[in-house]
Design a protein around this motif. Structure first.
Motif, PDB file in Angstrom:
ATOM      1  N   HIS A 198       0.824  -1.251   0.023  1.00  0.00           N
ATOM      2  CA  HIS A 198       0.001  -0.082   0.139  1.00  0.00           C
ATOM      3  C   HIS A 198       0.665   1.184  -0.037  1.00  0.00           C
ATOM      4  O   HIS A 198       0.396   2.418  -0.199  1.00  0.00           O
ATOM      5  CB  HIS A 198      -1.068  -0.044   1.174  1.00  0.00           C
ATOM      6  CG  HIS A 198      -0.278   0.224   2.428  1.00  0.00           C
ATOM      7  ND1 HIS A 198       0.360   1.230   2.906  1.00  0.00           N
ATOM      8  CD2 HIS A 198      -0.050  -0.864   3.248  1.00  0.00           C
ATOM      9  CE1 HIS A 198       0.916   1.363   4.223  1.00  0.00           C
ATOM     10  NE2 HIS A 198       0.723  -0.139   4.522  1.00  0.00           N
ATOM     11  N   THR A 199       2.144   1.280   0.140  1.00  0.00           N
ATOM     12  CA  THR A 199       2.936   2.252   0.123  1.00  0.00           C
ATOM     13  C   THR A 199       3.205   2.816  -1.215  1.00  0.00           C
ATOM     14  O   THR A 199       3.707   2.152  -1.981  1.00  0.00           O
ATOM     15  CB  THR A 199       4.496   1.964   0.629  1.00  0.00           C
ATOM     16  OG1 THR A 199       4.415   1.296   2.049  1.00  0.00           O
ATOM     17  CG2 THR A 199       5.216   3.229   0.799  1.00  0.00           C
ATOM     18  N   GLN A 200       2.482   3.849  -1.606  1.00  0.00           N
ATOM     19  CA  GLN A 200       2.219   4.483  -2.789  1.00  0.00           C
ATOM     20  C   GLN A 200       3.815   4.618  -3.287  1.00  0.00           C
ATOM     21  O   GLN A 200       4.236   4.541  -4.393  1.00  0.00           O
ATOM     22  CB  GLN A 200       1.417   5.523  -3.007  1.00  0.00           C
ATOM     23  CG  GLN A 200       0.067   5.307  -2.713  1.00  0.00           C
ATOM     24  CD  GLN A 200      -0.464   4.361  -3.626  1.00  0.00           C
ATOM     25  OE1 GLN A 200      -0.238   4.326  -4.975  1.00  0.00           O
ATOM     26  NE2 GLN A 200      -1.308   3.472  -3.367  1.00  0.00           N
ATOM     27  N   GLN A 201       4.636   5.501  -2.658  1.00  0.00           N
ATOM     28  CA  GLN A 201       5.876   5.861  -3.153  1.00  0.00           C
ATOM     29  C   GLN A 201       7.017   5.356  -2.024  1.00  0.00           C
ATOM     30  O   GLN A 201       6.808   6.063  -0.975  1.00  0.00           O
ATOM     31  CB  GLN A 201       5.856   7.326  -3.317  1.00  0.00           C
ATOM     32  CG  GLN A 201       6.970   7.917  -3.943  1.00  0.00           C
ATOM     33  CD  GLN A 201       6.754   9.342  -4.206  1.00  0.00           C
ATOM     34  OE1 GLN A 201       6.073  10.108  -3.889  1.00  0.00           O
ATOM     35  NE2 GLN A 201       7.738  10.088  -5.292  1.00  0.00           N
ATOM     36  N   VAL A 202       7.887   5.103  -2.262  1.00  0.00           N
ATOM     37  CA  VAL A 202       9.138   4.735  -1.333  1.00  0.00           C
ATOM     38  C   VAL A 202       9.809   5.902  -1.295  1.00  0.00           C
ATOM     39  O   VAL A 202      10.624   5.966  -2.125  1.00  0.00           O
ATOM     40  CB  VAL A 202       9.850   3.354  -1.686  1.00  0.00           C
ATOM     41  CG1 VAL A 202      10.810   3.012  -0.653  1.00  0.00           C
ATOM     42  CG2 VAL A 202       8.800   2.220  -1.956  1.00  0.00           C
ATOM     43  N   GLU A 203       9.640   6.716  -0.406  1.00  0.00           N
ATOM     44  CA  GLU A 203      10.250   7.981  -0.369  1.00  0.00           C
ATOM     45  C   GLU A 203      11.680   7.651   0.194  1.00  0.00           C
ATOM     46  O   GLU A 203      12.689   8.400  -0.189  1.00  0.00           O
ATOM     47  CB  GLU A 203       9.468   8.874   0.535  1.00  0.00           C
ATOM     48  CG  GLU A 203       8.193   9.205  -0.034  1.00  0.00           C
ATOM     49  CD  GLU A 203       7.452  10.481   0.786  1.00  0.00           C
ATOM     50  OE1 GLU A 203       7.942  10.934   1.686  1.00  0.00           O
ATOM     51  OE2 GLU A 203       6.054  10.596   0.410  1.00  0.00           O
ATOM     52  N   LEU A 204      11.761   7.059   1.384  1.00  0.00           N
ATOM     53  CA  LEU A 204      13.083   6.785   1.999  1.00  0.00           C
ATOM     54  C   LEU A 204      13.802   5.478   1.406  1.00  0.00           C
ATOM     55  O   LEU A 204      13.329   4.454   1.543  1.00  0.00           O
ATOM     56  CB  LEU A 204      12.944   6.627   3.494  1.00  0.00           C
ATOM     57  CG  LEU A 204      12.052   7.815   4.295  1.00  0.00           C
ATOM     58  CD1 LEU A 204      11.885   7.323   5.672  1.00  0.00           C
ATOM     59  CD2 LEU A 204      12.794   9.061   4.178  1.00  0.00           C
ATOM     60  N   LYS A 205      14.679   5.939   0.390  1.00  0.00           N
ATOM     61  CA  LYS A 205      15.277   4.821  -0.011  1.00  0.00           C
ATOM     62  C   LYS A 205      16.618   4.159   0.476  1.00  0.00           C
ATOM     63  O   LYS A 205      16.982   3.169   0.041  1.00  0.00           O
ATOM     64  CB  LYS A 205      15.767   4.982  -1.439  1.00  0.00           C
ATOM     65  CG  LYS A 205      14.365   5.207  -2.456  1.00  0.00           C
ATOM     66  CD  LYS A 205      14.798   5.222  -4.003  1.00  0.00           C
ATOM     67  CE  LYS A 205      13.655   5.645  -4.718  1.00  0.00           C
ATOM     68  NZ  LYS A 205      12.800   4.778  -5.204  1.00  0.00           N
ATOM     69  N   SER A 206      16.989   4.830   1.503  1.00  0.00           N
ATOM     70  CA  SER A 206      18.176   4.283   2.392  1.00  0.00           C
ATOM     71  C   SER A 206      17.541   3.294   3.326  1.00  0.00           C
ATOM     72  O   SER A 206      16.453   3.059   3.591  1.00  0.00           O
ATOM     73  CB  SER A 206      18.698   5.521   3.255  1.00  0.00           C
ATOM     74  OG  SER A 206      19.704   5.035   4.153  1.00  0.00           O
ATOM     75  N   SER A 207      18.669   2.161   3.554  1.00  0.00           N
ATOM     76  CA  SER A 207      18.404   1.081   4.459  1.00  0.00           C
ATOM     77  C   SER A 207      18.799   1.637   5.758  1.00  0.00           C
ATOM     78  O   SER A 207      18.531   0.672   6.729  1.00  0.00           O
ATOM     79  CB  SER A 207      19.081  -0.160   3.642  1.00  0.00           C
ATOM     80  OG  SER A 207      20.618   0.268   3.720  1.00  0.00           O
ATOM     81  N   GLN A 208      19.487   2.577   6.065  1.00  0.00           N
ATOM     82  CA  GLN A 208      20.098   2.854   7.240  1.00  0.00           C
ATOM     83  C   GLN A 208      19.124   2.872   8.403  1.00  0.00           C
ATOM     84  O   GLN A 208      17.796   3.804   7.917  1.00  0.00           O
ATOM     85  CB  GLN A 208      20.695   4.305   7.297  1.00  0.00           C
ATOM     86  CG  GLN A 208      21.577   4.345   8.593  1.00  0.00           C
ATOM     87  CD  GLN A 208      22.444   5.692   8.506  1.00  0.00           C
ATOM     88  OE1 GLN A 208      22.208   6.403   7.413  1.00  0.00           O
ATOM     89  NE2 GLN A 208      23.264   5.885   9.082  1.00  0.00           N
ATOM     90  N   ILE A 209      19.384   2.248   9.350  1.00  0.00           N
ATOM     91  CA  ILE A 209      18.496   2.321  10.562  1.00  0.00           C
ATOM     92  C   ILE A 209      19.042   3.234  11.378  1.00  0.00           C
ATOM     93  O   ILE A 209      19.929   3.147  11.919  1.00  0.00           O
ATOM     94  CB  ILE A 209      18.057   0.821  10.926  1.00  0.00           C
ATOM     95  CG1 ILE A 209      17.555  -0.279  10.054  1.00  0.00           C
ATOM     96  CG2 ILE A 209      17.418   0.783  12.400  1.00  0.00           C
ATOM     97  CD1 ILE A 209      17.670  -1.553  10.241  1.00  0.00           C
ATOM     98  N   ILE A 210      17.829   4.213  11.744  1.00  0.00           N
ATOM     99  CA  ILE A 210      18.277   5.032  13.070  1.00  0.00           C
ATOM    100  C   ILE A 210      18.058   4.428  14.272  1.00  0.00           C
ATOM    101  O   ILE A 210      17.167   3.795  14.503  1.00  0.00           O
ATOM    102  CB  ILE A 210      17.121   6.126  12.664  1.00  0.00           C
ATOM    103  CG1 ILE A 210      17.261   7.089  11.413  1.00  0.00           C
ATOM    104  CG2 ILE A 210      17.383   7.227  13.825  1.00  0.00           C
ATOM    105  CD1 ILE A 210      16.280   7.874  11.205  1.00  0.00           C
ATOM    106  N   PRO A 211      19.170   4.807  15.216  1.00  0.00           N
ATOM    107  CA  PRO A 211      18.781   4.282  16.360  1.00  0.00           C
ATOM    108  C   PRO A 211      17.685   4.300  17.214  1.00  0.00           C
ATOM    109  O   PRO A 211      17.379   5.512  17.229  1.00  0.00           O
ATOM    110  CB  PRO A 211      20.243   4.852  17.176  1.00  0.00           C
ATOM    111  CG  PRO A 211      21.193   5.134  16.210  1.00  0.00           C
ATOM    112  CD  PRO A 211      20.228   5.437  15.081  1.00  0.00           C
TER     113      PRO A 211
END
Length: 191
Positions: A78-91
């Motif tokens: 259902h996510t229309q647009q994958v805006e955040l393309k980074s795989s980095q996980i924020i602590p």
């Protein structure tokens, strides 16, 4: 050592909110445990199910038994647009910590919050030079019990051996359990 599935009732009643734009997962272990192959399989599986998957695999200096981790972000259909393309996980934002080697899992606790799901394999590889240690530090289970996070503990290498024919598929077995635990509408990954 017997591992058990322990999931507090508040977690069972409130799985991941599927309105979230992404689900953040960290696979961590050591070289030779099949993390790279599991991430490739997860990408293919997500594509076939209509999900988006962004990931990055980080390898340590050794070919075997060096640190390996994969930061993964799943985006529901259902996510229309994958805006955040980074795989980095924020602590503090991790949804699930998938632990193939317990010491490596403990190193990644800063990425977790109080509701991060821990999937923990029984495998422990003692740090080099510490195989004969008799202190509390030689037993990571003493540390995992300090966290009140929802936990699923099992001998996933044995499960992978019986279900898929080789212990290198432990990560796939853990991902399949993760889909069920988080109530994600994904079919199990096959080898």
């Amino acid at each position: 050592m017997k591992f058990v599935r322990t999931m507090p009732s508040p977690f069972i009643k409130s799985p991941i909110n599927m309105d979230k734009t992404s689900i953040q997962i960290l696979l961590c272990g050591v070289g030779g445990q099949g993390i790279n192959g599991a991430v490739r399989s997860l990408h293919e599986h997500c594509l076939s199910e209509g999900w988006h998957c962004v990931s990055a695999v980080y390898k340590g200096g050794a070919q075997r038994l060096g640190s390996v981790k994969a930061e993964i972000r799943l985006f529901p259909p259902h996510t229309q647009q994958v805006e955040l393309k980074s795989s980095q996980i924020i602590p503090g934002s991790l949804d699930a910590l998938v632990v193939l080697e317990q010491w490596e899992g403990l190193r990644n606790i800063p990425l977790c919050h109080e509701q991060t799901l821990f999937l923990i394999d029984a495998f422990v590889e003692f740090p080099p030079g510490n195989r004969q240690a008799n202190s509390l530090e030689s037993e990571p289970n003493n540390h995992w019990s300090n966290y009140n996070n929802p936990q699923i503990r099992n001998n996933y290498q044995a499960i992978a051996l019986s279900q898929m024919g080789h212990k290198k598929y432990a990560a796939l077995c853990m991902l399949n359990d993760l889909f069920v635990a988080l109530a994600l509408p994904l079919k199990p990954i096959k080898k």
